[in-house]
Scaffold this motif. Structure first.
Motif, mmCIF file in Angstrom:
data_model
loop_
_atom_site.group_PDB
_atom_site.id
_atom_site.type_symbol
_atom_site.label_atom_id
_atom_site.label_comp_id
_atom_site.label_asym_id
_atom_site.label_seq_id
_atom_site.Cartn_x
_atom_site.Cartn_y
_atom_site.Cartn_z
ATOM 1 N N MET A 103 84.045 78.340 42.354
ATOM 2 C CA MET A 103 83.263 79.244 43.207
ATOM 3 C C MET A 103 82.358 78.412 44.138
ATOM 4 O O MET A 103 81.766 77.437 43.681
ATOM 5 C CB MET A 103 82.343 80.130 42.339
ATOM 6 N N PRO A 104 82.207 78.797 45.410
ATOM 7 C CA PRO A 104 81.361 77.985 46.309
ATOM 8 C C PRO A 104 79.904 77.983 45.835
ATOM 9 O O PRO A 104 79.442 78.940 45.209
ATOM 10 C CB PRO A 104 81.484 78.692 47.659
ATOM 11 N N ARG A 105 79.234 76.872 46.133
ATOM 12 C CA ARG A 105 77.819 76.783 45.758
ATOM 13 C C ARG A 105 77.097 75.886 46.755
ATOM 14 O O ARG A 105 77.743 75.078 47.435
ATOM 15 C CB ARG A 105 77.698 76.240 44.335
ATOM 16 N N TYR A 106 75.766 76.064 46.863
ATOM 17 C CA TYR A 106 74.959 75.195 47.720
ATOM 18 C C TYR A 106 74.435 74.058 46.857
ATOM 19 O O TYR A 106 73.933 74.299 45.759
ATOM 20 C CB TYR A 106 73.772 75.956 48.308
ATOM 21 N N VAL A 107 74.538 72.834 47.369
ATOM 22 C CA VAL A 107 73.932 71.668 46.699
ATOM 23 C C VAL A 107 72.826 71.161 47.618
ATOM 24 O O VAL A 107 73.084 70.813 48.784
ATOM 25 C CB VAL A 107 74.963 70.561 46.437
ATOM 26 N N ILE A 108 71.585 71.205 47.123
ATOM 27 C CA ILE A 108 70.415 70.926 47.980
ATOM 28 C C ILE A 108 69.607 69.769 47.404
ATOM 29 O O ILE A 108 69.298 69.767 46.205
ATOM 30 C CB ILE A 108 69.500 72.175 48.045
ATOM 31 N N LYS A 109 69.268 68.797 48.264
ATOM 32 C CA LYS A 109 68.359 67.730 47.842
ATOM 33 C C LYS A 109 67.025 68.002 48.525
ATOM 34 O O LYS A 109 66.933 67.943 49.766
ATOM 35 C CB LYS A 109 68.899 66.348 48.229
ATOM 36 N N GLY A 110 66.032 68.364 47.751
ATOM 37 C CA GLY A 110 64.778 68.866 48.313
ATOM 38 C C GLY A 110 63.870 67.781 48.853
ATOM 39 O O GLY A 110 64.169 66.596 48.750
ATOM 40 N N GLY A 111 62.765 68.208 49.465
ATOM 41 C CA GLY A 111 61.696 67.292 49.868
ATOM 42 C C GLY A 111 61.684 66.915 51.326
ATOM 43 O O GLY A 111 60.885 66.084 51.735
ATOM 44 N N VAL A 112 62.557 67.526 52.150
ATOM 45 C CA VAL A 112 62.599 67.150 53.576
ATOM 46 C C VAL A 112 61.884 68.210 54.424
ATOM 47 O O VAL A 112 62.259 69.381 54.383
ATOM 48 C CB VAL A 112 64.061 67.035 54.056
ATOM 49 N N PRO A 113 60.852 67.850 55.178
ATOM 50 C CA PRO A 113 60.199 68.836 56.049
ATOM 51 C C PRO A 113 61.176 69.295 57.138
ATOM 52 O O PRO A 113 61.903 68.482 57.701
ATOM 53 C CB PRO A 113 59.035 68.054 56.676
ATOM 54 N N LEU A 114 61.233 70.567 57.424
ATOM 55 C CA LEU A 114 62.170 71.109 58.427
ATOM 56 C C LEU A 114 61.593 70.920 59.823
ATOM 57 O O LEU A 114 60.403 71.159 60.054
ATOM 58 C CB LEU A 114 62.404 72.604 58.154
ATOM 59 N N ARG A 115 62.433 70.432 60.742
ATOM 60 C CA ARG A 115 61.965 70.203 62.114
ATOM 61 C C ARG A 115 63.076 70.560 63.097
ATOM 62 O O ARG A 115 64.253 70.312 62.816
ATOM 63 C CB ARG A 115 61.606 68.717 62.323
ATOM 64 N N GLY A 116 62.670 71.148 64.243
ATOM 65 C CA GLY A 116 63.661 71.410 65.306
ATOM 66 C C GLY A 116 63.650 72.858 65.736
ATOM 67 O O GLY A 116 62.628 73.538 65.630
ATOM 68 N N THR A 117 64.771 73.326 66.257
ATOM 69 C CA THR A 117 64.847 74.727 66.724
ATOM 70 C C THR A 117 66.049 75.401 66.062
ATOM 71 O O THR A 117 67.032 74.745 65.717
ATOM 72 C CB THR A 117 65.061 74.790 68.259
ATOM 73 N N VAL A 118 65.933 76.717 65.876
ATOM 74 C CA VAL A 118 67.033 77.478 65.275
ATOM 75 C C VAL A 118 67.102 78.839 65.947
ATOM 76 O O VAL A 118 66.075 79.407 66.333
ATOM 77 C CB VAL A 118 66.818 77.614 63.748
ATOM 78 N N ARG A 119 68.328 79.346 66.133
ATOM 79 C CA ARG A 119 68.501 80.645 66.779
ATOM 80 C C ARG A 119 68.762 81.710 65.707
ATOM 81 O O ARG A 119 69.657 81.542 64.855
ATOM 82 C CB ARG A 119 69.693 80.585 67.746
ATOM 83 N N VAL A 120 67.983 82.744 65.722
ATOM 84 C CA VAL A 120 68.123 83.832 64.749
ATOM 85 C C VAL A 120 69.313 84.700 65.151
ATOM 86 O O VAL A 120 69.524 84.969 66.335
ATOM 87 C CB VAL A 120 66.819 84.672 64.713
ATOM 88 N N SER A 121 70.101 85.132 64.169
ATOM 89 C CA SER A 121 71.290 85.971 64.444
ATOM 90 C C SER A 121 70.892 87.426 64.597
ATOM 91 O O SER A 121 69.758 87.816 64.342
ATOM 92 C CB SER A 121 72.278 85.837 63.281
ATOM 93 N N GLY A 122 71.864 88.243 64.986
ATOM 94 C CA GLY A 122 71.652 89.684 65.115
ATOM 95 C C GLY A 122 71.381 90.326 63.757
ATOM 96 O O GLY A 122 71.802 89.788 62.731
ATOM 97 N N ALA A 123 70.704 91.464 63.763
ATOM 98 C CA ALA A 123 70.211 92.079 62.522
ATOM 99 C C ALA A 123 71.316 92.791 61.743
ATOM 100 O O ALA A 123 71.859 93.803 62.202
ATOM 101 C CB ALA A 123 69.101 93.077 62.845
ATOM 102 N N LYS A 124 71.591 92.283 60.534
ATOM 103 C CA LYS A 124 72.598 92.906 59.650
ATOM 104 C C LYS A 124 72.274 94.390 59.460
ATOM 105 O O LYS A 124 73.153 95.242 59.579
ATOM 106 C CB LYS A 124 72.586 92.212 58.298
ATOM 107 N N ASN A 125 70.998 94.692 59.207
ATOM 108 C CA ASN A 125 70.651 96.077 58.842
ATOM 109 C C ASN A 125 70.544 97.005 60.040
ATOM 110 O O ASN A 125 70.294 98.195 59.879
ATOM 111 C CB ASN A 125 69.358 96.092 58.013
ATOM 112 N N ALA A 126 70.775 96.434 61.253
ATOM 113 C CA ALA A 126 70.935 97.294 62.435
ATOM 114 C C ALA A 126 72.426 97.500 62.696
ATOM 115 O O ALA A 126 72.885 98.604 63.003
ATOM 116 C CB ALA A 126 70.263 96.654 63.648
ATOM 117 N N VAL A 127 73.209 96.422 62.525
ATOM 118 C CA VAL A 127 74.641 96.472 62.845
ATOM 119 C C VAL A 127 75.406 97.423 61.930
ATOM 120 O O VAL A 127 76.288 98.159 62.375
ATOM 121 C CB VAL A 127 75.227 95.043 62.730
#
Ligand code: EPZ
Length: 419
Positions: free
Chosen positions: A1-25
């Protein structure tokens, strides 16, 4: 089964585009059944729940193309083959209930299995059924199916016991082709309802008041409907989730495609916790330079603090400085994430609709399991800030509501892989 493997501790930096709203679509796609003319919906996210709704439409005989790479879905419900909703897909997604109103409006009848959905409480549909009955729909429930029919809906005056989002939307859609005017009192005021009103009015419906306590729908006839093209509003819960992630890891991120007013309750709470915000002309910049301070909050219908952000905030509060009291007033049991956070070192006690979170300096990575969409993404947030490696299983829950989450996070410097 797919899973996320995350190595923590990194501050997030940059830009990200938000997607369209699931609960509107989702309600918007269901409402295309009302319209014999072509409907185009733009800004549609690639999500499992969108695929399921499109599958439900196709099984009814509706022609659907997309979403293409640009997020455009083209729907043609010129002819429908059946009023019976696919049982397997219905059980997969509670939002299949949105098909009732449009099918009753267009065909005068619907057969649908009791819907399935997230594990966040019993989630009955009594407000939906009572509202439809008030419009002259006859409803029979038999061995797990709902058989509903009408010889033509007539506008009614409906008072919702609770401002239910889904019931407000279902009744709105059913009332579009009813004879006369329908009034929905104590209506839900979420932005997704305003977006649905705009979409329906774009196809020729006559609705006023979405976003306020009382919504009025003046019934129109099939001949009044026309082709419509509509851009979906941004997903305020995805946006809030990214804001909470930056608050947890530290760093500075600018979100594009966001309506700041829609995330006001979340911004207000995060600001109280010490997070800084700056409005840019086409986005919102969030900056976190220190460990968050513990804050108390209570979930409420819009414009209150959204229940869909509660698990993410619980994860954030589990590393905050101090103790946070969380009250969940919308759903009966939405603290499933607490047990998994405890396995990462979180100190959380839950009692009924209240959780007490005693912040710790550090969570430690572990293998954890998502049980629903929002508790799943809360575990991703916890993994981003925990020491060591966190494995999040049950990724399919998260992919129901977050488009390309791991690649968006990698774009912000996170060490996360989908395996
Ligand atoms: C919508 O669910 C959202 N889903 C949910 O988002 C969101 O958590 C919820 O609204 C509240 O904001 C979609 O829009 C697809 P409700 P819905 O009817 O319509 C009770 C996510 O994570 N109730 O406002 O199902 C119900 O049990 C999802 O994106 C009845 O008792 O929510 C709950 O306790 C999770 N009888 C409360 O009302 C009914 O007939 C609010 O439910 C209907 C609801």
């Amino acid at each position: 089964m797919p899973r996320y493997v995350i190595k923590g501790g990194v501050p997030l930096r940059g830009t990200v585009r938000v997607s369209g709203a699931k609960n509107a679509v989702l309600p918007m796609l269901a409402s295309t059944i009302l319209n014999p003319h072509p409907c185009e919906i733009r800004g549609v996210p690639q999500l499992r729940d969108v695929e399921v709704m499109i599958g439900l439409l196709r099984a009814l005989g509706v022609k659907v193309d997309g979403p293409d790479a640009g997020g455009v879905v083209r729907v043609n419900a010129g002819s429908l083959d059946t009023h019976e909703v696919d049982e397997r897909l219905t059980r997969e997604m509670r939002s299949s209930i949105f098909l009732m109103g449009p099918l009753l409006g267009r065909m005068g009848r619907v057969k649908i299995a009791y819907p399935g959905g997230c594990a966040i409480g019993p989630r009955p549909i009594d407000f939906h059924l009572k509202g439809l009955e008030a419009l002259g729909v006859n409803i029979k429930e038999q061995s797990g199916f709902i058989h509903a029919s009408t010889r033509g809906m007539v506008g009614g005056d409906i008072h919702l016991d609770f401002p239910s989002v889904g019931a407000t939307e279902n009744i709105m859609m059913a009332a579009v082709l009813a004879k006369g005017t329908t009034v929905i009192r104590n209506a839900a005021k979420e932005p997704e309802i305003i977006d649905l009103q705009n979409f329906l009015n774009g196809m020729g419906a006559r609705i006023k008041g979405a976003g306020m306590d009382t919504i009025r729908v003046e019934g129109v006839s099939l001949e009044d409907l026309k082709p419509v093209s509509h851009m979906v509003i941004p997903d305020r819960i995805e946006a809030g989730t990214f804001l909470a992630m930056v608050a947890a890891t530290g760093g500075e991120v600018t979100l594009h495609n966001i309506i700041p007013e829609h995330v006001e309750a979340v911004v207000h709470k995060l600001r109280e916790a010490g997070v800084q915000f700056q409005h840019a002309d086409d986005g919102l910049t969030v900056r976190a330079t220190r460990r968050p301070t513990a804050v108390d909050f209570k979930t409420l219908p819009y414009p209150g603090f959204p229940t869909d952000m509660q698990p993410q905030m619980m994860a954030l509060m589990s590393i905050a400085d101090g103790t946070s009291i969380i009250t969940e007033t919308v759903f009966e049991s939405r603290f499933a994430v607490a047990a998994e956070l405890r396995r990462m070192g979180g100190q959380i006690k839950t009692e009924g609709r209240t959780a007490v979170v005693k912040g710790v300096e550090r969570l430690s990575g572990a293998t954890v399991t998502a049980s629903d969409l929002r508790s799943g993404v809360a575990l991703v947030l916890a993994g981003l800030v925990a020491t060591g490696c966190t494995v999040v299983e049950g990724v399919h829950h998260i992919q129901r509501g977050y488009e390309l989450l791991d690649s968006k996070l990698r774009g912000l410097g996170a060490r996360i892989e989908l395996e």
